[in-house]
Design an enzyme around this catalytic site. Structure first.
Site, PDB file in Angstrom:
ATOM      1  N   SER A  61      13.960   9.290   1.356  1.00 42.73           N
ATOM      2  CA  SER A  61      13.721   9.602   2.775  1.00 42.73           C
ATOM      3  C   SER A  61      12.223   9.704   3.075  1.00 42.73           C
ATOM      4  O   SER A  61      11.417   9.975   2.181  1.00 42.73           O
ATOM      5  CB  SER A  61      14.389  10.927   3.143  1.00 42.73           C
ATOM      6  OG  SER A  61      15.764  10.875   2.844  1.00 42.73           O
TER       7      SER A  61
HETATM    8  N1  SAM Z   1      17.584  12.745  -1.141  1.00 42.59           N
HETATM    9  C1  SAM Z   1      17.179  11.462  -1.618  1.00 42.59           C
HETATM   10  C2  SAM Z   1      15.780  11.429  -2.169  1.00 42.59           C
HETATM   11  O1  SAM Z   1      15.074  12.451  -2.115  1.00 42.59           O
HETATM   12  O2  SAM Z   1      15.388  10.379  -2.693  1.00 42.59           O
HETATM   13  C3  SAM Z   1      17.370  10.355  -0.603  1.00 42.59           C
HETATM   14  C4  SAM Z   1      18.768   9.982  -0.534  1.00 42.59           C
HETATM   15  S1  SAM Z   1      19.200   8.425   0.132  1.00 42.59           S
HETATM   16  C5  SAM Z   1      18.590   8.488   1.768  1.00 42.59           C
HETATM   17  C6  SAM Z   1      20.958   8.727   0.309  1.00 42.59           C
HETATM   18  C7  SAM Z   1      21.699   8.743  -1.014  1.00 42.59           C
HETATM   19  O3  SAM Z   1      23.041   9.145  -0.755  1.00 42.59           O
HETATM   20  C8  SAM Z   1      21.789   7.379  -1.698  1.00 42.59           C
HETATM   21  O4  SAM Z   1      21.229   7.466  -2.981  1.00 42.59           O
HETATM   22  C9  SAM Z   1      23.300   7.102  -1.754  1.00 42.59           C
HETATM   23  O5  SAM Z   1      23.702   6.415  -2.923  1.00 42.59           O
HETATM   24  C10 SAM Z   1      23.862   8.513  -1.702  1.00 42.59           C
HETATM   25  N2  SAM Z   1      25.270   8.622  -1.288  1.00 42.59           N
HETATM   26  C11 SAM Z   1      25.957   7.944  -0.328  1.00 42.59           C
HETATM   27  N3  SAM Z   1      27.235   8.374  -0.273  1.00 42.59           N
HETATM   28  C12 SAM Z   1      27.361   9.351  -1.204  1.00 42.59           C
HETATM   29  C13 SAM Z   1      28.421  10.190  -1.635  1.00 42.59           C
HETATM   30  N4  SAM Z   1      29.652  10.138  -1.095  1.00 42.59           N
HETATM   31  N5  SAM Z   1      28.195  11.075  -2.619  1.00 42.59           N
HETATM   32  C14 SAM Z   1      26.973  11.189  -3.202  1.00 42.59           C
HETATM   33  N6  SAM Z   1      25.913  10.415  -2.854  1.00 42.59           N
HETATM   34  C15 SAM Z   1      26.108   9.517  -1.854  1.00 42.59           C
END
Ligand code: SAM
Length: 214
Positions: A61
């Protein structure tokens, strides 16, 4: 310019624009090196205020979003936090600095390779109070519930019921809701219901899972 100087300039800008409002969030953003949480190909952009590719179609993000979410979560030392979407592990690292060693972050990631990427980044940064778990975070993590705070870093169709159940009374959940353009919702648990407030518009990758998108 040195990376360290770029980080200081970014934090100064986030303060000026009102994303960083507290000393705790400022110190945490200064103490975590975002450059160590991104792949080498994008490292030179680490202190641009923008999301960056981390592989598998996912992103770390933008720093202003990390700062704003940390402020809205009203973090304090010793809290137990659940994060859905570990990605690079950066956001969890910033939270870990604010809640201190007596606090704990459980962070769920559905993509195995990213869960491993986050674990390695956190280990290299010397962070010990974040546990990264591979799985579908839309179900929450009942084994360690209830949580003081829950943050979702991907956008959901609605607030997953299990997350509301796993939040402590008086606890705060932050979650983007919507398809492409989402609204960041802040919910405070009052009895069985959630008092909701819209914080801002935002754009996040989708939450994929049982209580997410298919
Ligand atoms: N917080 C992260 C960072 O600091 O880098 C950024 C996260 S990124 C915007 C969103 C993440 O959510 C992705 O890595 C994606 O694979 C994950 N994601 C999507 N659906 C998910 C789920 N049901 N359970 C866990 N992770 C999930």
């Amino acid at each position: 310019m040195e990376r360290h100087d770029e980080k200081i300039r970014l934090v100064e800008r986030l303060k000026r624009y009102g994303y960083i409002r507290s000393k705790e969030v400022e110190d945490a953003m200064l103490s975590v090196k975002r450059e160590d949480f991104v792949p080498p190909s994008v490292r030179r952009y680490a202190y641009d205020d923008t999301p960056l590719e981390i592989g598998f179609g996912q992103t770390i993000s933008a720093p202003h979003m990390v700062a704003m979410m940390c402020e809205e979560l009203e973090l304090k030392k010793g809290l137990k936090i659940l994060e859905i979407g570990a990605g690079s592990g950066y956001h969890a690292a910033v939270i870990s600095k604010i809640i201190g060693e007596e606090g704990k972050v459980y962070s769920i990631e559905r993509i195995a390779e990213l869960a491993e990427f986050a674990r390695k980044n956190l280990e290299k940064a010397g962070i010990k109070n974040v546990e990264v778990i591979e799985g579908d975070g839309s179900l929450g993590l009942p084994e360690y519930a209830p949580y003081d705070r829950i943050l979702v870093t991907c956008s959901a169709p609605d607030i997953p019921e299990p997350l509301i159940e796993q939040l402590k009374e008086g606890g705060i959940i932050l979650i983007p809701v919507g398809r492409t353009f989402s609204v960041l919702i802040k919910g405070i648990k009052k009895g069985k219901r959630l008092e909701r407030k819209e914080i801002c518009g935002c754009a996040f990758v989708p939450l994929i899972g049982k209580y997410g998108f298919s």
